[in-house]
Scaffold this active site. Structure first.
Site, PDB file in Angstrom:
ATOM      1  N   ASP A 469       0.843  -1.180   0.000  1.00 37.80           N
ATOM      2  CA  ASP A 469       0.000   0.000   0.000  1.00 37.80           C
ATOM      3  C   ASP A 469       0.892   1.249   0.000  1.00 37.80           C
ATOM      4  O   ASP A 469       1.858   1.333   0.760  1.00 37.80           O
ATOM      5  CB  ASP A 469      -0.887  -0.025   1.242  1.00 37.80           C
ATOM      6  CG  ASP A 469      -1.922   1.078   1.247  1.00 37.80           C
ATOM      7  OD1 ASP A 469      -2.707   1.148   0.296  1.00 37.80           O
ATOM      8  OD2 ASP A 469      -1.943   1.864   2.221  1.00 37.80           O
ATOM      9  N   GLU A 499       1.575   0.356  -4.931  1.00 40.06           N
ATOM     10  CA  GLU A 499       1.132   1.656  -5.428  1.00 40.06           C
ATOM     11  C   GLU A 499       2.333   2.599  -5.460  1.00 40.06           C
ATOM     12  O   GLU A 499       2.846   2.987  -4.415  1.00 40.06           O
ATOM     13  CB  GLU A 499       0.051   2.226  -4.514  1.00 40.06           C
ATOM     14  CG  GLU A 499      -1.236   1.418  -4.509  1.00 40.06           C
ATOM     15  CD  GLU A 499      -2.256   1.990  -3.553  1.00 40.06           C
ATOM     16  OE1 GLU A 499      -3.378   2.294  -3.996  1.00 40.06           O
ATOM     17  OE2 GLU A 499      -1.940   2.148  -2.362  1.00 40.06           O
TER      18      GLU A 499
END
Length: 868
Positions: A469, A499
């Site tokens: 994340d 990400e």
């Protein structure tokens, strides 16, 4: 002094950004706190003068702390720097005076730099937590600024009085330790009692905390548990002997993102007690597992599980959970459903789980019993079940933030080493650009915690990959170190992706070279490509109001099926053709150095195409692109297209459009990523942020009868600005899909997986291979909005099976005649499509004489060239 604007970087160097070199400076320290400042100056504590370093900060420190490169550097006297370990256990204040001795400013200090300099070298080599050797646990806690640490041992997960054992500090590492007893292992629970000075309260606090390195917990994370992960007690049947599915190469990966509760909470073929739990995966004949096995048989390789580690937001005891009271009679656009969900949102069993409390313990709400070893055995059982179904397992991990900081009850790290584990702003407050309290993995011991945790998941839980994340908030060097160490711990290659967004206080490498999209080239670490996503869907993830409708994409109508009167003028046509340039680049792995023709016929490198002001192409190797159009974040592909399709488009045509979108991902070079249920036209009733929207808005129907559209108007808090658009859409009965539409999309998805698996041409491993084998014939002749033609050259490539493959993506509303560029031999539909249950694709034709293909509307057709 409530702020911390100065930074103690090494025992001998402190820096103060913005301070004048002509002023005078002093470090004030007090073991118990009590320092104050006012008009009359500094009171309390002992003050020692510091000298300004006229040469400024040394080059090595500038490299490690680039955001402090121009700060005023101050040198401590040798006798004071020698006392740094002692001073760091109390209150510290920097004071700035003018030449007359008048106090100009005072500030507390940020101390992460000096803690790393003093202790991290020795502490990095230590095994922290309750480490078992010969059946006996040794407890180690890194707490260099603590005055004292005690181990509190309990016989039960709650209640009872503890057995208190003093711990002793190692001066070199700052770690406190004590050796336990063999009888503790897999039975007893523990806490640490830490006495430490806390800057935010201005005094010495006594904090009772769980272990950041916990491997087991009691319900609701009240106590850590002494666990031996090598013990048979913590392993399900078949654990040690089960086989991990083979994988020839990274490029063979295909990912399916799934939430543990979404998988089974609404699956009536799973026993009630196991719904929403890890054990649901162990029911091989359930509707959900039959679906996963069907996908695996077609070619899917990995299931990506949203966070399964211990979370702060879910009540783990089923008896205390509350479920919403929802009437099935409520209308499709009613507010009643979301009101019922919101009433219990923080007390039900649902949350995506991006609020990690303990990084290396399975979440208790997914277990049959949150106390004891059940959560460990049952997550391992789920992994065994998925492996046995032919699917590898990826864990979604969230090391970039914690749910709280400071003295908050859900703050673990900051109550042990205050001010160290979190990234601080210029004034010393905790940065929250990630939504919560950002961690600072540029600090060595926070990086160690992240790396040690992933090594446990890889080695002890046999997971096959990690999705990070907000990975762009991590230093690239740390992610590369993690990549090396995790592979070594697992004894095999573990795929890492995440990400790579570039924002916040670390944006543009402000504090370190980030693990962001543009920096990952050549590392083999994947990142999500928003370029392909936005071009296919239309617009951006944060569109609202009219933009939700107006910003159409490749699969939902831009310049071939305009909605609500948005005609295809010159501007929109250029936008559509630029979208198709980005999609072609994505089909080629989004490689920065891949050369292709743009829609004007110009030959250009991928990095020269524009995406919102930055280079579109950024990867160096195909495996560095995660190709996707839908994920847990934002609307599902079906829901976003409900806004963008013209109202007149039938449900069958919407299903065909969705299938074309999924084919673009399946046939892209790199790693395809699919959101669970997209192949079933999954809807969340237009909810754009379903993180806490309960089972109701997140349901998946594995029987293919319904897609969860029109189950109520979602949360006003998260969608209120768009309610005026959403309500009439949900109320329109013509926008509902039929079971046949769901089945159609699912069958096409299976076709795409089979076709991808059938040839190595869809799974190329290098820029050189992609450049020599991927092309887009006659771009100028095929310059039609909604249509892309791709050629894959299979000559002399192992596993290619065909001389060439031609893929025509026709998202438009009309049959298209596309030029293939000439020189083609025998061309037929791919065998999978020749036997497809879609009668329309079987009407696609090829004319050898004219070197063209004719492909029906809203159809992806795959033609193969053979020697016959």
């Amino acid at each position: 002094m409530s702020q911390a604007k100065a930074h103690w970087l090494t025992p001998s160097i402190i820096v103060w950004p913005g301070a004048a070199v002509t002023d005078r400076y002093a470090l004030v320290h007090a073991a118990e706190g009590g320092i104050t400042s006012g008009r009359e100056g500094i009171s309390g504590g002992t003050s020692v003068g510091l000298q300004v370093e006229s040469a400024g900060l040394a080059d090595d420190l500038k490299a490690r702390h680039p955001h402090l490169a121009n700060a005023t550097a101050l040198r401590l006297p040798a006798e004071l720097s020698a006392k740094a370990p002692e001073l760091l256990k109390g209150q510290l204040v920097m004071a700035r005076f003018d030449v007359t001795g008048r106090l100009l400013d005072s500030t507390a200090l940020q101390t992460a730099g000096v803690l790393d300099a003093l202790y991290a070298g020795a502490a990095q080599a230590q095994v922290l937590g309750a480490a078992i050797q010969g059946g006996v646990p040794t407890f180690r806690l890194w707490a260099p600024t603590a005055r004292s640490v005690e181990l509190l041992v309990f016989d039960a997960p709650s209640g009872g009085s503890p057995d208190i054992r003093p711990m002793h500090q190692d001066a070199a590492s700052g770690t406190w330790s004590v050796v336990g007893d063999a009888a503790m292992t897999n039975r007893q629970y523990y806490l640490y009692r830490v006495k430490v000075y806390v800057r935010s309260t201005g005094k010495v606090e006594t904090n009772v905390v769980t272990d950041p390195y916990s491997l087991g917990l009691s319900a609701n994370s009240e106590r850590s548990m002494v666990v031996d992960l090598e013990s048979a007690l913590s392993q399900p049947a078949g654990w040690s002997a089960h086989a991990i599915p083979s994988l020839a190469g990274i490029e063979d990966i295909s990912l399916y993102e799934l939430h543990v509760r979404d998988f089974s909470a609404s699956d009536f073929s799973v026993p009630v007690a196991d719904r929403g739990k890890f054990l649901a995966f162990s029911h091989a004949s359930s509707a959900g597992m039959r679906h996963l096995k069907t996908l695996a048989a077609a070619g899917l390789t990995h299931v990506h599980l949203l966070p399964v580690n211990d979370l702060s937001s879910i009540q783990e005891l089923p008896a205390l959970q509350q479920l919403p009271a929802i009437s099935l009679a409520d209308a499709a656009d009613s507010e009643n459903q979301q009101a019922a969900v919101a009433a219990v949102a923080d007390r039900d069993a649902y949350n995506w789980g991006y609020d990690p409390l303990h990084y290396t313990v399975p979440e208790g709400s997914y277990a049959s019993d949150p106390n004891g070893l059940a959560r460990i055995r049952e997550l391992r059982s789920a992994i065994v079940a998925l492996h046995n179904a032919g699917l590898r397992v990826v864990l979604d991990v969230v090391y970039n933030h914690t749910p709280a900081s400071g003295q908050d009850g859900k703050s673990v790290l900051d109550r042990i080493v205050p001010g160290y584990y979190h990234r601080l702003s210029a004034n010393g407050s905790v940065e929250t650009s990630s939504c919560c309290a950002n961690t600072a993995t540029e600090n060595i011991m926070m990086a160690k915690l992240m790396i040690d945790s992933t090594k446990v998941w890889a080695a002890q839980y046999k997971v096959d990959g990690f999705r990070f994340d907000l990975m762009g908030h991590q230093p690239l060097s740390v992610m590369q170190q993690l990549q090396r160490e995790v592979n070594q711990a697992a004894g095999r290659d573990i795929y890492i992706y995440g990400e790579g967004w570039n924002f916040g206080e670390v944006q543009n490498n402000a504090r370190f070279k980030q693990a962001s999209q543009q920096n990952l080239a050549g590392t083999g670490i994947g990142s999500f490509s928003d370029r392909l996503r936005d071009a296919v869907r239309g617009g951006g993830p944060f569109d609202g109001g009219d933009a939700l409708i107006r910003n159409q994409g490749f699969v939902n109508g831009l310049c071939f099926a305009p909605n609500d009167g948005f005609a295809c003028d010159a501007v929109r046509r250029t936008a559509a053709l630029h979208q198709q340039d980005l999609i072609r680049l994505g089909l080629a792995g989004n490689l920065r150095d891949f050369t292709l023709q743009d829609h004007s016929g110009n030959s250009r490198r991928g990095a020269t195409f524009d995406y919102n002001g930055v280079p579109a192409g950024y990867t160096q190797r195909p495996q560095e692109q995660i190709a996707y159009i839908s994920a847990h974040d934002n609307q599902t592909l079906f829901d976003i297209s409900q806004y963008k399709h013209d109202r007149s488009v039938s449900s069958a045509e919407r299903a065909r459009a969705q299938a074309v979108g999924l084919s673009l991902i399946a046939f892209s070079q790199g790693i395809p990523f699919f959101h669970a249920g997209d192949e079933l036209l999954r809807s969340k009733s237009l909810e754009r942020d379903s993180y806490n929207a309960g089972d109701w808005f997140n349901r998946i129907d594995w029987t293919y009868q319904a897609n969860n559209w029109g189950v109520g108007l979602p949360s006003k808090e998260r969608n209120g600005d768009n309610w005026s658009i959403m309500k009439p859409l949900l109320a329109d009965t013509t926008l509902a899909v039929k079971a046949a539409d769901i089945t159609f999309t699912c069958e096409r998805f299976l076709d795409w997986l089979k076709i991808r698996r059938s040839s190595s041409l869809f799974r190329l491993a290098s820029l050189e291979q992609v450049q020599s084998r991927v092309s887009f014939p006659d771009v100028l002749a095929n310059r039609t909005p909604g249509v892309i033609v791709m050629r894959l050259d299979g000559r002399n490539l192992s596993g290619s099976q065909y001389k060439a493959i031609y893929v025509v993506f026709n998202a438009s509303t009309s049959a298209v005649t596309s030029s293939l560029g000439g020189g083609i031999g025998n061309l037929t539909l791919h065998p999978t499509q020749q036997s497809s249950s879609d009668p329309i694709v079987r009407t696609a034709t090829y004319s050898a004489e004219r070197q063209i293909v004719v492909v029906p509307a809203r159809t992806t057709a795959v033609f193969v060239e053979t020697d016959a």
